[in-house]
Enzyme design. Structure first.
Site, PDB file in Angstrom:
ATOM      1  N   HIS A   1      13.139  27.567   7.391  1.00 27.58           N
ATOM      2  CA  HIS A   1      12.577  27.985   8.677  1.00 27.58           C
ATOM      3  C   HIS A   1      11.245  28.712   8.533  1.00 27.58           C
ATOM      4  O   HIS A   1      10.511  28.872   9.504  1.00 27.58           O
ATOM      5  CB  HIS A   1      13.585  28.831   9.470  1.00 27.58           C
ATOM      6  CG  HIS A   1      13.763  30.237   8.991  1.00 27.58           C
ATOM      7  ND1 HIS A   1      14.767  30.610   8.123  1.00 27.58           N
ATOM      8  CD2 HIS A   1      13.076  31.369   9.265  1.00 27.58           C
ATOM      9  CE1 HIS A   1      14.689  31.913   7.896  1.00 27.58           C
ATOM     10  NE2 HIS A   1      13.671  32.390   8.571  1.00 27.58           N
TER      11      HIS A   1
ATOM     12  N   ASP B   1      18.885  25.741   4.865  1.00 24.91           N
ATOM     13  CA  ASP B   1      17.709  26.586   5.064  1.00 24.91           C
ATOM     14  C   ASP B   1      16.989  26.876   3.753  1.00 24.91           C
ATOM     15  O   ASP B   1      16.527  27.995   3.513  1.00 24.91           O
ATOM     16  CB  ASP B   1      18.108  27.906   5.754  1.00 24.91           C
ATOM     17  CG  ASP B   1      16.902  28.609   6.387  1.00 24.91           C
ATOM     18  OD1 ASP B   1      15.895  27.926   6.649  1.00 24.91           O
ATOM     19  OD2 ASP B   1      16.974  29.830   6.592  1.00 24.91           O
TER      20      ASP B   1
ATOM     21  N   GLY C   1      10.112  38.561   8.240  1.00 28.03           N
ATOM     22  CA  GLY C   1       9.121  38.577   7.174  1.00 28.03           C
ATOM     23  C   GLY C   1       9.787  38.629   5.807  1.00 28.03           C
ATOM     24  O   GLY C   1       9.209  38.215   4.806  1.00 28.03           O
ATOM     25  N   ASN C   2      11.041  39.138   5.760  1.00 31.42           N
ATOM     26  CA  ASN C   2      11.820  39.117   4.525  1.00 31.42           C
ATOM     27  C   ASN C   2      12.396  37.728   4.237  1.00 31.42           C
ATOM     28  O   ASN C   2      12.825  37.447   3.109  1.00 31.42           O
ATOM     29  CB  ASN C   2      12.992  40.095   4.587  1.00 31.42           C
ATOM     30  CG  ASN C   2      12.634  41.494   4.113  1.00 31.42           C
ATOM     31  OD1 ASN C   2      12.638  42.440   4.890  1.00 31.42           O
ATOM     32  ND2 ASN C   2      12.339  41.619   2.832  1.00 31.42           N
ATOM     33  N   SER C   3      12.438  36.879   5.253  1.00 26.92           N
ATOM     34  CA  SER C   3      13.035  35.550   5.099  1.00 26.92           C
ATOM     35  C   SER C   3      12.443  34.797   3.923  1.00 26.92           C
ATOM     36  O   SER C   3      11.220  34.681   3.805  1.00 26.92           O
ATOM     37  CB  SER C   3      12.834  34.721   6.368  1.00 26.92           C
ATOM     38  OG  SER C   3      13.570  35.257   7.431  1.00 26.92           O
TER      39      SER C   3
ATOM     40  N   GLY D   1      35.137  11.632   7.383  1.00 30.29           N
ATOM     41  CA  GLY D   1      35.471  11.146   8.716  1.00 30.29           C
ATOM     42  C   GLY D   1      36.704  11.763   9.324  1.00 30.29           C
ATOM     43  O   GLY D   1      37.577  11.034   9.828  1.00 30.29           O
ATOM     44  N   VAL D   2      36.797  13.083   9.289  1.00 24.49           N
ATOM     45  CA  VAL D   2      37.908  13.770   9.940  1.00 24.49           C
ATOM     46  C   VAL D   2      37.389  14.973  10.712  1.00 24.49           C
ATOM     47  O   VAL D   2      36.346  15.526  10.396  1.00 24.49           O
ATOM     48  CB  VAL D   2      38.981  14.263   8.941  1.00 24.49           C
ATOM     49  CG1 VAL D   2      39.678  13.099   8.268  1.00 24.49           C
ATOM     50  CG2 VAL D   2      38.391  15.218   7.920  1.00 24.49           C
TER      51      VAL D   2
ATOM     52  N   ILE E   1      38.690  18.746  11.473  1.00 26.00           N
ATOM     53  CA  ILE E   1      39.714  19.641  10.942  1.00 26.00           C
ATOM     54  C   ILE E   1      39.682  20.983  11.653  1.00 26.00           C
ATOM     55  O   ILE E   1      38.692  21.347  12.282  1.00 26.00           O
ATOM     56  CB  ILE E   1      39.537  19.863   9.422  1.00 26.00           C
ATOM     57  CG1 ILE E   1      38.128  20.386   9.113  1.00 26.00           C
ATOM     58  CG2 ILE E   1      39.829  18.596   8.654  1.00 26.00           C
ATOM     59  CD1 ILE E   1      37.892  20.707   7.649  1.00 26.00           C
TER      60      ILE E   1
END
Length: 489
Positions: free
Chosen positions: A131, A161, A232-234, A290-291, A293
């Site tokens: 991001h 991410d 800003g820490n991201s 394909g389930v 749950i």
């Protein structure tokens, strides 16, 4: 009284001072030596981060990005940096946005963003958040020695991410990489980044929890900490006390847009797996079976006659999918996948997602109280309407039902449509609603009211009911009332 309190405070301060000096007062006011271990033990409890910062701070970078904007914020949000708005949206804040007017010359306007990252190879390979660099048209990386480099994105994965960024340079400082699998709750950690653009800011805290699930992040078992992280820490690193990166700071929980004691980091083990796939294939391939749950609550476990509320309950099997081909059924409870135990749905989701498409794996399920082993071939993951009613009949669950009409039969092979739910009935207490479709009751498919009535009559304390609600299937435990169990005919 005031003087006595003050004297006690002075005496306490004197005792603390003399204890720190290695002495204490005896009853005759003579100074006596204090064992040094008391003074030393209190000092050693607080960690020292200076060496960690000295050795790793130079490898933490600040990232400035320019992004093309297709929408503009509401005037009330003017002046708030884009990365802060992203953080607010990421945590569910409904922000008003409108169409962005064209800039002179017909070009879309630009907006600045900012984040952090860290260098993992001396030739300029950098890890950060997806991001941070999403939709970026220009990326500039700033080092602590004032050097600046233009950067390009080599690969980015939205689901985890994670992004890999490259600058053209040599002999750059690098961080040491640790193992997030070895992280323990309660251990000290430090975050380095550029909150609000303040480069190389250091904050510290402890690991508050591991394998934390967050909404819309089913593939990431986050490390939760109380280290102060802000916009800003991201993309910045989370270090252990050995000076090793154990996570990438990614999210915070906040009602104000700022730090409130809850920070979340992506485990470095997962980040490196994603990085390797991005560099090799340019994308991340994930498996699917394909389930649909769901988790096992104590009530559901009881309705399935299980002692423990563990496993992943299959609520729906997609037609022609890997699970259907392997013979898995709705109501199967997955307790093991590829030799690893499955205690919760997330265990299965993450294990399957990490499985290379085309791989065959063993899966152990509980079906009708017995363990069954199936072999399933995983496929690659690729990047449902309401009904109407007429005839009603009452069942002891407290519902009025009708058979499927011709249009509904094209979607559902079996089932009964709930037309009305009786107030204060077991069905209402379980959350059933008009329009829900009963697919299975007590593990058995139902097509007629008589079948439903017979299944309910033979039930004991509770029933697992598979319900389809607007295309989403889920098992619901229905607890039967004593008076209903007594009237079984």
């Amino acid at each position: 009284m005031i003087q006595k309190i003050l004297n006690k405070k002075v005496l306490a301060a004197a005792v603390a001072l003399t204890a720190a000096s290695g002495f204490f007062f005896s009853q005759n006011n003579a100074l006596s030596p204090v064992p040094a271990v008391h003074a030393q033990s209190s000092v050693q409890q607080l960690p020292d981060f200076t060496k960690l910062v000295e050795e790793n701070g130079k490898a933490v970078v600040s990232i400035d990005v320019t992004k093309t904007m297709s929408k503009r914020p509401h005037p009330s949000l003017d002046g708030i940096p884009k990365d802060q708005l992203d953080q607010l949206r990421r945590f569910g804040f409904p922000l008003p946005f409108g169409q962005m007017p064209k800039a002179p010359g017909g070009k879309a306007p630009k907006r600045k963003g900012q984040g952090s990252g860290f260098i993992i190879s001396s030739d300029g390979l950098i890890l950060t958040n997806h991001h941070v660099v999403r939709d970026a048209t220009d990326i500039t990386v700033h080092l602590t020695d004032k050097r600046e480099f233009k950067a390009k994105v080599l690969g980015s994965d939205e689901k985890t991410d994670i992004a890999v960024v490259k600058v053209e340079a040599t002999d750059l400082p690098t961080v040491k990489l640790g193992k997030s699998s070895k992280v323990k709750v309660g251990e000290w950690v430090a975050a380095i980044g550029a909150p609000f653009g303040l480069e190389n800011t250091v904050t510290s805290g402890i690991v508050s929890a591991k394998s934390r699930d967050l909404p819309d992040d089913q593939f990431v078992p986050f490390i939760q900490t109380d280290a102060a992280v802000n916009p800003g820490n991201s993309g910045g690193p989370l270090f252990n006390m050995a000076g090793e990166v154990i996570g990438i700071n990614s999210q915070i929980f906040s009602t104000s847009g700022g730090f409130m004691g809850l920070s979340f980091a992506i485990p470095i083990d997962l980040a490196l797996e994603v990085k390797d796939q991005l560099l090799k294939d340019g994308k991340v391939s994930r498996g699917r079976i394909g389930v649909l749950i769901q988790g096992m609550s104590p009530e559901l476990a009881k309705s399935f006659n299980l002692k423990k509320a563990e496993g992943a309950l299959i609520a729906e099997v997609q037609k022609e999918g890997p699970a259907a081909k392997a013979g898995l059924q709705e109501g199967d409870i997955v307790i093991e996948y590829a030799g690893a135990p499955v205690s919760e749905p997330r265990d299965l989701s993450r294990a399957v997602a990490k499985t290379k498409p085309g791989t065959s794996s063993k899966m152990k399920v509980i079906r009708d109280g017995k363990e069954v082993v199936v072999t399933i071939t995983v496929e690659e993951m690729k990047s449902a309407p309401e009904v109407k009613a007429s005839v009603q009949k009452k069942a002891k669950l407290g519902v009025s039902v009708r058979p499927l009409n011709d249009e509904e039969k094209k979607k559902f092979e079996n089932g009964l449509v709930i037309v009305e739910v009786t107030p204060d009935s077991p069905a209402e207490e379980a959350g059933l609603k008009a329009g829900d479709i009963l697919i299975k009751v007590g593990g058995k498919t139902v097509k007629t009211f008589d079948e439903l009535k017979e299944i309910v009559a033979k039930a004991q304390d509770s029933l697992p009911v598979l319900v389809d609600r607007q295309g989403q299937r889920t098992f619901v435990p229905i607890k039967l009332k004593p008076e209903e169990k007594a009237d079984k005919k």
